[in-house]
Write an enzyme that holds these catalytic residues in place. Structure first.
Site, PDB file in Angstrom:
ATOM      1  N   ASP A  67      -7.807 -38.064 -33.100  1.00 16.77           N
ATOM      2  CA  ASP A  67      -7.125 -36.794 -32.854  1.00 16.77           C
ATOM      3  C   ASP A  67      -7.226 -35.916 -34.101  1.00 16.77           C
ATOM      4  O   ASP A  67      -7.253 -36.417 -35.231  1.00 16.77           O
ATOM      5  CB  ASP A  67      -5.644 -37.029 -32.545  1.00 16.77           C
ATOM      6  CG  ASP A  67      -5.424 -37.706 -31.208  1.00 16.77           C
ATOM      7  OD1 ASP A  67      -6.354 -37.739 -30.386  1.00 16.77           O
ATOM      8  OD2 ASP A  67      -4.297 -38.212 -30.999  1.00 16.77           O
ATOM      9  N   MET A  68      -7.230 -34.611 -33.916  1.00 15.33           N
ATOM     10  CA  MET A  68      -7.314 -33.686 -35.026  1.00 15.33           C
ATOM     11  C   MET A  68      -6.252 -33.988 -36.091  1.00 15.33           C
ATOM     12  O   MET A  68      -6.535 -33.981 -37.296  1.00 15.33           O
ATOM     13  CB  MET A  68      -7.126 -32.246 -34.527  1.00 15.33           C
ATOM     14  CG  MET A  68      -7.217 -31.197 -35.617  1.00 15.33           C
ATOM     15  SD  MET A  68      -6.617 -29.589 -35.081  1.00 15.33           S
ATOM     16  CE  MET A  68      -4.848 -29.934 -34.944  1.00 15.33           C
TER      17      MET A  68
END
Length: 232
Positions: A67-68
């Site tokens: 995930d970012m």
């Protein structure tokens, strides 16, 4: 509809790239929190780990993602046979991964498991949710590492927290974030799932991909990589 309409993408520039290991077949990196693994659809979301790496290693391809907001270890392939071999290990769950997270509140059990099926919360995408009827099987093991108050050394509000090691057996999107939320202990700084003190206690998501072990795609030698947790 966006679950986070006020989001402005400001990827970190230092370090621009953090390479842990590379040879002719694989590239192992430490991804910063706030950097996309792959480009988004909008022009302002093109800066990402994949594009940064390909400026130096043009043949590099993404095998899995973080995930970012999650930091930590991610592996890329440098040729097609390596990509196929590593992908197969992920699909067959032969890789070993562990994460460290700081979550809201005091987890009483020293260790345990969360076995809850997950599915995309479509009206609120990219959020995921527990769905016992239609969700995909999802399993996470957890081990408590420490209890402490967090945030007292900053202007942010302090809260009781627990540092946990998380071992995902499956690899669903947002699995660790939703499973911790389902326990009643959202990860600190989670802009999608945390609220109140759990959200304001940290400026970043306190989730870090700490270890990754797998067989080298060519030599078959077992490799283990470790990235120190930045918020431990």
């Amino acid at each position: 509809m966006s679950a986070n309409p006020d989001f402005i993408y400001q990827p970190p520039m230092s370090p621009y790239l953090d390479v842990i290991f590379h040879d002719d077949d694989i590239l192992v990196l430490n991804k910063s929190s706030g950097l996309l693994s792959v480009p988004g659809r909008l022009p302002e979301h093109q800066d990402c780990l994949q594009h940064r790496v390909q400026r130096v290693f043009p043949s590099a391809t993404i095998v899995h993602r973080l995930d970012m907001a999650t930091s930590g270890i991610i592996i890329m392939a440098l040729n097609k046979p390596a990509h196929v071999a590593i992908s197969r290990q992920f699909e067959q769950r032969k890789t070993k991964k562990s994460y460290v997270a700081r979550v809201f509140g005091h987890i009483k059990e020293v260790q345990g498991s969360v076995d809850l099926p997950l599915i995309c919360d479509w009206p609120n995408r990219p959020k995921q949710k527990v769905d016992h009827d239609n969700g995909k099987p999802s399993l996470t093991h957890y081990q408590v590492l420490d209890h402490s108050d967090y945030g007292k050394q900053s202007a942010l509000s302090a809260c009781e927290s627990t540092l946990v090691e998380l071992t995902p057996i499956t690899g669903r999107s947002h699995q660790l974030r939703v499973h911790m939320l389902a326990l009643g202990h959202p990860i600190l700084g989670d802009r999608l799932y945390a609220q109140g003190q759990a959200l304001t206690a940290s400026e970043r998501l306190q989730l870090h991909a700490k270890t990754l072990s797998l067989a080298h795609p060519v030599t078959n030698k077992w490799l283990s990589f470790d990235s120190p947790c930045p918020f431990d």
